[in-house]
Design a protein around this motif. Structure first.
Motif, PDB file in Angstrom:
ATOM      1  N   VAL A 116      -8.023  -2.235   0.881  1.00  0.00           N
ATOM      2  CA  VAL A 116      -8.361  -1.279  -0.173  1.00  0.00           C
ATOM      3  C   VAL A 116      -9.818  -1.506  -0.566  1.00  0.00           C
ATOM      4  O   VAL A 116     -10.198  -2.605  -0.989  1.00  0.00           O
ATOM      5  N   TYR A 117     -10.626  -0.468  -0.408  1.00  0.00           N
ATOM      6  CA  TYR A 117     -11.993  -0.485  -0.925  1.00  0.00           C
ATOM      7  C   TYR A 117     -11.930  -0.009  -2.372  1.00  0.00           C
ATOM      8  O   TYR A 117     -11.568   1.148  -2.642  1.00  0.00           O
ATOM      9  N   ALA A 118     -12.270  -0.889  -3.299  1.00  0.00           N
ATOM     10  CA  ALA A 118     -12.250  -0.564  -4.724  1.00  0.00           C
ATOM     11  C   ALA A 118     -13.676  -0.263  -5.160  1.00  0.00           C
ATOM     12  O   ALA A 118     -14.556  -1.132  -5.091  1.00  0.00           O
ATOM     13  N   ALA A 119     -13.907   0.959  -5.602  1.00  0.00           N
ATOM     14  CA  ALA A 119     -15.266   1.402  -5.893  1.00  0.00           C
ATOM     15  C   ALA A 119     -15.453   1.670  -7.384  1.00  0.00           C
ATOM     16  O   ALA A 119     -14.566   2.206  -8.054  1.00  0.00           O
ATOM     17  N   ALA A 120     -16.626   1.299  -7.887  1.00  0.00           N
ATOM     18  CA  ALA A 120     -17.005   1.576  -9.271  1.00  0.00           C
ATOM     19  C   ALA A 120     -18.522   1.563  -9.354  1.00  0.00           C
ATOM     20  O   ALA A 120     -19.203   0.968  -8.510  1.00  0.00           O
ATOM     21  N   ARG A 121     -19.061   2.190 -10.398  1.00  0.00           N
ATOM     22  CA  ARG A 121     -20.517   2.250 -10.537  1.00  0.00           C
ATOM     23  C   ARG A 121     -21.123   0.851 -10.670  1.00  0.00           C
ATOM     24  O   ARG A 121     -22.179   0.582 -10.097  1.00  0.00           O
ATOM     25  N   ASN A 122     -20.472  -0.019 -11.423  1.00  0.00           N
ATOM     26  CA  ASN A 122     -20.941  -1.395 -11.596  1.00  0.00           C
ATOM     27  C   ASN A 122     -19.990  -2.330 -10.871  1.00  0.00           C
ATOM     28  O   ASN A 122     -18.844  -2.499 -11.282  1.00  0.00           O
ATOM     29  N   ILE A 123     -20.448  -2.931  -9.809  1.00  0.00           N
ATOM     30  CA  ILE A 123     -19.568  -3.763  -8.984  1.00  0.00           C
ATOM     31  C   ILE A 123     -19.055  -4.972  -9.752  1.00  0.00           C
ATOM     32  O   ILE A 123     -17.978  -5.506  -9.442  1.00  0.00           O
ATOM     33  N   ASP A 124     -19.787  -5.405 -10.771  1.00  0.00           N
ATOM     34  CA  ASP A 124     -19.354  -6.567 -11.552  1.00  0.00           C
ATOM     35  C   ASP A 124     -18.078  -6.286 -12.335  1.00  0.00           C
ATOM     36  O   ASP A 124     -17.367  -7.216 -12.725  1.00  0.00           O
ATOM     37  N   ASN A 164       2.367   6.908   6.352  1.00  0.00           N
ATOM     38  CA  ASN A 164       2.942   5.617   6.018  1.00  0.00           C
ATOM     39  C   ASN A 164       1.870   4.754   5.366  1.00  0.00           C
ATOM     40  O   ASN A 164       0.832   4.477   5.970  1.00  0.00           O
ATOM     41  N   LEU A 165       2.106   4.327   4.127  1.00  0.00           N
ATOM     42  CA  LEU A 165       1.102   3.551   3.411  1.00  0.00           C
ATOM     43  C   LEU A 165       0.958   2.134   3.942  1.00  0.00           C
ATOM     44  O   LEU A 165      -0.091   1.509   3.765  1.00  0.00           O
ATOM     45  N   GLN A 166       2.000   1.622   4.590  1.00  0.00           N
ATOM     46  CA  GLN A 166       1.886   0.297   5.177  1.00  0.00           C
ATOM     47  C   GLN A 166       0.817   0.305   6.266  1.00  0.00           C
ATOM     48  O   GLN A 166       0.798   1.184   7.122  1.00  0.00           O
ATOM     49  N   GLU A 167      -0.085  -0.644   6.173  1.00  0.00           N
ATOM     50  CA  GLU A 167      -1.193  -0.781   7.118  1.00  0.00           C
ATOM     51  C   GLU A 167      -2.252   0.316   6.957  1.00  0.00           C
ATOM     52  O   GLU A 167      -3.150   0.439   7.791  1.00  0.00           O
ATOM     53  N   SER A 168      -2.151   1.120   5.894  1.00  0.00           N
ATOM     54  CA  SER A 168      -3.192   2.111   5.630  1.00  0.00           C
ATOM     55  C   SER A 168      -4.441   1.414   5.113  1.00  0.00           C
ATOM     56  O   SER A 168      -4.407   0.255   4.680  1.00  0.00           O
ATOM     57  N   VAL A 169      -5.564   2.130   5.170  1.00  0.00           N
ATOM     58  CA  VAL A 169      -6.824   1.638   4.613  1.00  0.00           C
ATOM     59  C   VAL A 169      -7.295   2.681   3.608  1.00  0.00           C
ATOM     60  O   VAL A 169      -7.559   3.828   3.967  1.00  0.00           O
ATOM     61  N   ALA A 170      -7.377   2.291   2.346  1.00  0.00           N
ATOM     62  CA  ALA A 170      -7.667   3.240   1.279  1.00  0.00           C
ATOM     63  C   ALA A 170      -8.998   2.938   0.613  1.00  0.00           C
ATOM     64  O   ALA A 170      -9.457   1.789   0.577  1.00  0.00           O
ATOM     65  N   LEU A 171      -9.598   3.984   0.065  1.00  0.00           N
ATOM     66  CA  LEU A 171     -10.753   3.836  -0.813  1.00  0.00           C
ATOM     67  C   LEU A 171     -10.423   4.538  -2.114  1.00  0.00           C
ATOM     68  O   LEU A 171     -10.026   5.710  -2.111  1.00  0.00           O
ATOM     69  N   VAL A 172     -10.591   3.818  -3.225  1.00  0.00           N
ATOM     70  CA  VAL A 172     -10.279   4.344  -4.557  1.00  0.00           C
ATOM     71  C   VAL A 172     -11.562   4.359  -5.383  1.00  0.00           C
ATOM     72  O   VAL A 172     -12.175   3.311  -5.605  1.00  0.00           O
ATOM     73  N   THR A 173     -11.981   5.541  -5.836  1.00  0.00           N
ATOM     74  CA  THR A 173     -13.139   5.606  -6.723  1.00  0.00           C
ATOM     75  C   THR A 173     -12.676   5.397  -8.167  1.00  0.00           C
ATOM     76  O   THR A 173     -11.530   5.641  -8.519  1.00  0.00           O
ATOM     77  N   GLY A 174     -13.598   4.927  -9.000  1.00  0.00           N
ATOM     78  CA  GLY A 174     -13.244   4.644 -10.384  1.00  0.00           C
ATOM     79  C   GLY A 174     -12.147   3.604 -10.492  1.00  0.00           C
ATOM     80  O   GLY A 174     -11.243   3.710 -11.325  1.00  0.00           O
ATOM     81  N   ALA A 175     -12.239   2.573  -9.663  1.00  0.00           N
ATOM     82  CA  ALA A 175     -11.144   1.613  -9.515  1.00  0.00           C
ATOM     83  C   ALA A 175     -11.174   0.490 -10.544  1.00  0.00           C
ATOM     84  O   ALA A 175     -10.283  -0.362 -10.550  1.00  0.00           O
ATOM     85  N   ASN A 176     -12.157   0.472 -11.416  1.00  0.00           N
ATOM     86  CA  ASN A 176     -12.337  -0.679 -12.298  1.00  0.00           C
ATOM     87  C   ASN A 176     -11.487  -0.640 -13.560  1.00  0.00           C
ATOM     88  O   ASN A 176     -11.492  -1.592 -14.338  1.00  0.00           O
ATOM     89  N   ARG A 177     -10.749   0.454 -13.782  1.00  0.00           N
ATOM     90  CA  ARG A 177      -9.904   0.506 -14.980  1.00  0.00           C
ATOM     91  C   ARG A 177      -8.900   1.645 -14.854  1.00  0.00           C
ATOM     92  O   ARG A 177      -8.958   2.456 -13.928  1.00  0.00           O
TER      93      ARG A 177
END
Length: 245
Positions: A33-41, A2-15
């Protein structure tokens, strides 16, 4: 799952597809949601989607130290989406083709392997959870001029199957997503039909909720995989039709 209340991490999330995953997760009711990318900016616009639920992380999946820091930071993850990927072009006989192949393999294969190794114990502690790996139709037949990219995705397809088998005992669902060309920066200039990133992301998340293992999210993908019941050569010929004129 169930995606409701899930905790996700997505790599390459900047585009591209990564950003679409973040949007779709928020719409589905993910708690964090942890949104991950090489450049946090580069994640500022992504975080703005839901600042109270999206946490930016600086992460190069080819950097072991950064992968380990991400795992220490995101101990509550129940869904890992391995979306980060790179693609080169020009064929196998250009001056830098070996370096390009190593770059693609380091990111697309070894980067995903590092992420899975770091987060599998976390998923186990949190009840099993799920892993989504972004593959490609090129995982099963090489796309001309993108041969080393295709090889890296074929390796990732094999890795995904092994991860699925090895993590079955801990109850971790492993989903492979096999899109055709998607309308992102990676495919800019390719004269082929392209799927929308949000379509791919939503199809993958629906598969997570439905307990499916493989996702064919667009007409090109569906056409390719329907042909696999026939001789694999048919798929090879179809990809050959993408050869630039």
């Amino acid at each position: 799952m169930n995606l409701q209340e899930s905790v996700a991490l997505v790599t390459g999330a900047n585009r591209g597809i990564g950003t679409a995953y973040v949007e779709a997760l928020i719409q589905a009711g993910a708690r964090r949601v942890y949104a991950a990318a090489r450049n946090i900016d580069t994640l500022k616009d992504v975080v703005a989607i839901a600042p109270d639920r999206i946490i930016p992380i600086a992460l190069d999946v080819t950097n072991f130290d950064q992968v380990n820091i991400a795992a220490q930071t995101a101990q509550d993850v129940t869904l890992l989406i391995n979306n980060a990927g790179v693609i080169g072009a020009g064929g196998l006989f250009t001056p830098n083709s070996v370096e390009t192949a190593q770059w693609e393999m380091n990111t697309n294969y070894f980067g995903t392997l590092s992420m899975v190794r770091a987060f599998a114990p976390i998923l186990q502690r949190n009840g099993g959870g799920a892993i989504v790996n972004m593959l490609s139709v090129a995982s099963v037949a090489s796309a001309p001029v993108f041969g080393s990219y295709s090889a890296s995705k074929a390796a990732l397809n094999s890795l995904t199957q092994d991860i699925r088998a090895e993590l079955a005992k801990q109850g971790t669902q492993v989903v492979g997503v096999f899109p055709g060309p998607v309308d992102t920066a990676m495919t800019e200039g390719m004269p082929v039909d392209k799927a929308e990133p949000i379509t791919v992301a939503k199809a993958a998340l629906q598969a997570v909720e439905a307990g499916l293992e493989d996702v064919y999210p667009d007409p090109v993908s569906q056409s390719a995989f329907s042909a696999i019941a026939e001789p694999l050569k048919a798929v090879e010929k179809m990809f050959a039709g993408w050869m630039p004129q």
